[in-house]
Write a protein that holds these residues in place. Structure first.
Motif, mmCIF file in Angstrom:
data_model
loop_
_atom_site.group_PDB
_atom_site.id
_atom_site.type_symbol
_atom_site.label_atom_id
_atom_site.label_comp_id
_atom_site.label_asym_id
_atom_site.label_seq_id
_atom_site.Cartn_x
_atom_site.Cartn_y
_atom_site.Cartn_z
ATOM 1 N N MET A 35 4.781 1.434 3.460
ATOM 2 C CA MET A 35 6.164 0.951 3.528
ATOM 3 C C MET A 35 7.097 2.000 2.965
ATOM 4 S SD MET A 35 6.199 -2.912 2.344
ATOM 5 C CE MET A 35 5.076 -4.066 3.053
ATOM 6 N N LEU A 93 8.312 -3.042 -7.566
ATOM 7 C CA LEU A 93 7.873 -2.584 -8.896
ATOM 8 C C LEU A 93 8.869 -3.014 -9.968
ATOM 9 C CD1 LEU A 93 6.571 1.120 -8.673
ATOM 10 C CD2 LEU A 93 5.344 -0.875 -9.541
ATOM 11 N N MET A 94 10.149 -2.867 -9.649
ATOM 12 C CA MET A 94 11.180 -3.198 -10.631
ATOM 13 C C MET A 94 11.267 -4.701 -10.860
ATOM 14 S SD MET A 94 14.094 -0.417 -9.628
ATOM 15 C CE MET A 94 15.007 -0.399 -11.163
ATOM 16 N N ALA A 127 0.856 -1.190 0.000
ATOM 17 C CA ALA A 127 0.000 0.000 0.000
ATOM 18 C C ALA A 127 0.895 1.244 0.000
ATOM 19 C CB ALA A 127 -0.901 -0.015 1.222
ATOM 20 N N PRO A 128 0.610 2.202 -0.901
ATOM 21 C CA PRO A 128 1.488 3.376 -0.992
ATOM 22 C C PRO A 128 1.520 4.147 0.322
ATOM 23 C CG PRO A 128 -0.549 3.681 -2.273
ATOM 24 C CD PRO A 128 -0.523 2.257 -1.834
ATOM 25 N N GLY A 129 2.717 4.411 0.795
ATOM 26 C CA GLY A 129 2.843 5.167 2.037
ATOM 27 C C GLY A 129 3.011 4.291 3.257
ATOM 28 N N ILE A 184 8.959 -0.600 -1.906
ATOM 29 C CA ILE A 184 7.929 -0.710 -2.934
ATOM 30 C C ILE A 184 8.566 -0.585 -4.327
ATOM 31 C CG2 ILE A 184 5.774 0.278 -3.815
ATOM 32 C CD1 ILE A 184 5.060 1.099 -1.002
ATOM 33 N N ALA A 185 9.552 0.305 -4.445
ATOM 34 C CA ALA A 185 10.230 0.492 -5.736
ATOM 35 C C ALA A 185 10.913 -0.803 -6.174
ATOM 36 C CB ALA A 185 11.244 1.630 -5.637
ATOM 37 N N LYS A 186 11.547 -1.486 -5.240
ATOM 38 C CA LYS A 186 12.207 -2.756 -5.578
ATOM 39 C C LYS A 186 11.198 -3.757 -6.123
ATOM 40 C CE LYS A 186 16.524 -3.079 -3.089
ATOM 41 N NZ LYS A 186 16.574 -1.927 -2.164
ATOM 42 N N PRO A 195 9.383 3.877 0.507
ATOM 43 C CA PRO A 195 9.292 3.849 -0.960
ATOM 44 C C PRO A 195 10.346 2.959 -1.604
ATOM 45 C CG PRO A 195 9.813 6.077 -0.146
ATOM 46 C CD PRO A 195 9.489 5.241 1.040
ATOM 47 N N GLU A 196 11.494 2.818 -0.957
ATOM 48 C CA GLU A 196 12.563 2.002 -1.542
ATOM 49 C C GLU A 196 12.125 0.540 -1.674
ATOM 50 O OE1 GLU A 196 12.919 4.213 0.911
ATOM 51 O OE2 GLU A 196 14.051 5.743 -0.194
#
Lengths: 398, 266
Positions: A286, A295-296, A282-284, A291-293, A288-289
């Motif tokens: 965790m 996504l990638m 869920a955005p916010g 969540i970004a991992k 951002p790093e």
């Protein structure tokens, strides 16, 4: 040292082998009301047995999931406040950042404290990401909401000269004046869970009990952080009663019996991260790093939360690893009373001592007979040894 | 700023917030308010738009380089911020274009004050509630995984979905922070303001409601309902486009904008 019996009151028949998610989306047609009714009564009986055996009690709550049928700490504790005689009653915890009405938390906790004649331990947590949906709470700035709710609850419990005003950022009340007030003075002990240095600091600054779940040797880092902040403010070191640790525990008359029970109990660990991606990330919620991992890595990648680290530095997949790995990661204590005693004391020594050991002794498909037997074995053969050992400060013998 | 490399990047101070502004072109100001997905894939369309006027694309508070002051928490806050931005830059006769979440912001601006706005274009805009309480008008973009999200957003997801693995980690962290800000503004009620529908009648400037005919986030029928509440608004669809037609069909998108700007002046 206090030892608490804990269960999430699972409904294990719906732990399907390969569903998308055991949380949020699992339809409740899989919940047979007769079975659920039987289980909820059974789990209450097991808590009452724990009370009779000299153990303390911990409850938690989750929502929209088969892994935990406790829909409110308050409800379960209200029953146990009346049905038990001596156990401390720990709620760990009440998801304050997902609760719309903290004043109601203050009121109901006060009633539980009164009925139990001052046995309440009041634990607050942020709430898990998968329950952002059921609470429909905004996943951003959750810690801000938790602390504002916390401040309001403490002020409500400790104000005795009539109503006060609260026009906060997240909560607004024009006449806070709770009736009745709690039994314990100035208020029941407060617990907070944390896994980050910033979070630990906030707990330590307030002097609350810091608890951590299933975190293995990370607990030492967290507790050391707490002790450091505490020592900046106090002349005496932080007491062991400021620290709690939660693990699973399966005990048996033989190692093989215990490990068989541990395998059933570990069903909880094997499935507790079985959550569809959007409800974890869920955005916010965790950093951002993280969540970004994800996504990638793409949707096919598995959650990094299923990876555990053992004492021996081995990485393992919590869904498939052995009981021995879970023991080595301090997520599970399992074996004969003697083995369990050694596993627990080793952990306590390594993290600098704890005052509260929170043990999930029922989980997964572990039956009533097995839980009853485990509880009795623990109470008869581990608890007295642990308490005698803890009297001497939980130090490693030289 | 991701993907708008040929734009000039500046920062504007508005009521204590530092707002990042990407600018390109000369002439009539065209204020483009980006969707919750940010500006990924917007470069071709905005580059072409810059041939029609001076495109100014602010990053919403908390997106890319723009500040997110603690007190900025609602779409209303963003709307007031952009009214102040237009005022402090002395803009007149602005073409206000908002896409998806940016369309919601644009509508919230236009119901408040259109003194500095000449024409309004809402593109697959979020922001209103039209159906009954058990019917979702806006697909839940936060309850689906990334593959499902791409299928919701794009008519042709295979071609247009962002390839995060090809971006730098820093850029993906930026996108993730954008999403945090977006969640703060749009989480509850989900991507709409229950009051907005009844206020749309306040918009008394020429308005075009432009929709991807394959939008699966908010269907064209939602766009028609949006247009029906704005006096005199036109409604048009763009073929072979989903929720972000300026990404999937930049040429058609810019052609529709150009036509609207040239035929409707007040």
């Amino acid at each position: 040292m206090r030892v608490y019996h804990f269960t999430e009151q699972p409904y294990p028949d719906a732990w399907l082998p390969d569903p998308t998610s055991l949380r949020v989306t699992l339809p409740n047609e899989l919940c047979d009301p007769v079975i659920a009714s039987g289980l909820l009564n059974r789990y209450l009986d097991e808590w009452c047995l724990a009370d009779e055996l000299g153990l303390d009690i911990m409850v938690n709550e989750h929502h929209s999931t088969t892994t935990c049928m406790t829909s409110s700490c308050h409800l379960t504790l209200a029953i146990l406040a009346r049905d038990t005689k001596r156990a401390r009653l720990l709620a760990l915890g009440i998801p304050l950042a997902n609760r719309p009405d903290p004043l109601r938390v203050a009121e109901e906790m006060s009633v539980i404290d009164l009925i139990s004649k001052g046995r309440l331990e009041m634990g607050f947590v942020k709430g898990v990401p998968s329950e952002i949906m059921s609470a429909n709470s905004i996943p951003v700035r959750m810690m801000d909401r938790l602390w504002e709710a916390h401040d309001l609850i403490i002020k409500a419990m400790t104000t005795h000269d009539g109503p006060f005003n609260w026009e906060g950022e997240y909560f607004q009340y024009r006449a806070v004046n709770i009736w009745p007030r709690p039994f314990q003075q100035p208020h029941p002990p407060v617990w907070i869970t944390s896994l980050s240095p910033g979070g630990v600091r906030a707990v330590a600054e307030r002097g609350h009990v810091l608890a951590t779940f299933l975190s293995g040797m990370l607990a030492k880092t967290l507790f050391d952080g707490y002790r450091k902040v505490w020592s900046e403010r106090h002349e005496t070191p932080a007491g062991l009663d400021r620290f709690g640790y939660l693990a699973l525990c399966a005990i048996g008359n033989s190692q093989s019996e215990a490990h068989e029970r541990a395998s059933k109990l570990a069903g909880y660990l094997r499935t507790y991260q079985q959550i569809a991606d959007p409800f974890i990330y869920a955005p916010g919620y965790m950093p951002p790093e993280i969540i970004a991992k994800k996504l990638m890595a793409g949707t096919a990648s598995v959650s990094n939360l299923i990876s555990i680290k053992t004492r021996s530095g081995k990485s393992a997949d919590v869904r498939t690893c052995s009981v021995e790995d879970l023991i080595d990661a301090d997520m599970l204590y399992a074996g004969t009373p003697d083995q369990v005693f050694k596993q627990i004391t080793r952990f306590c020594e390594d993290v600098g001592g704890i005052g509260h050991l929170l043990l999930m002794m029922q989980g997964g498909h572990l039956s009533h007979a097995e839980v009853t037997d485990s509880l009795k074995l623990f109470a008869a053969e581990v608890l007295p040894r642990l308490q005698a050992w803890a009297m001497h400060g939980q130090q490693r013998p030289h | 700023m991701l993907q708008l490399e040929t734009f000039q990047r500046t920062f504007v101070e508005v009521c204590g917030s530092r707002i990042e502004l990407a600018t390109k072109g000369e002439g009539r100001p065209i204020l483009f308010l980006h969707p919750g997905q940010g500006l990924l894939g917007a470069s071709p369309a905005l580059g072409k738009l810059a041939q029609l006027g001076r495109v100014m694309a602010p990053s919403h508070p908390g997106f890319y380089g723009s500040d997110l002051r603690h007190s900025i928490t609602t779409v209303d806050d963003i709307a007031y911020l952009y009214l102040d931005l237009m005022s402090s830059l002395g803009l007149r006769d602005v073409v206000l274009i908002g896409a998806s979440f940016g369309g919601w912001v644009a509508a919230e601006i236009a119901i408040k004050c259109t003194d500095r706005i000449g024409q309004l274009i809402l593109v697959d805009s979020l922001g209103i509630k039209i159906s009954d309480r058990e019917t979702r008008d806006i697909a839940d973009m936060h309850a689906v995984d990334d593959d499902e999200l791409a299928a919701l957003l794009y008519e042709n997801p295979a071609r247009h979905r962002p390839d995060y693995a090809s971006l730098s980690e820093a850029d993906v962290v930026t996108i993730t922070k954008n999403n945090e800000a977006w969640a703060l503004f749009g989480w509850r009620p989900y991507m709409h303001n229950p009051k907005l529908l009844g206020r749309l009648t306040r918009i008394r400037i020429p308005t075009l409601v432009l929709w991807g005919d394959g939008d699966r986030v908010v269907r064209p029928s939602y766009g028609r309902a949006f247009a029906a509440e704005i006096p005199g608004a036109l409604f048009e669809t763009i073929a072979k486009a989903g929720h972000l037609p300026f990404v999937e069909q930049p040429d058609s998108f810019v052609a529709r904008v150009e036509k609207f700007l040239s035929t409707v002046r007040h």
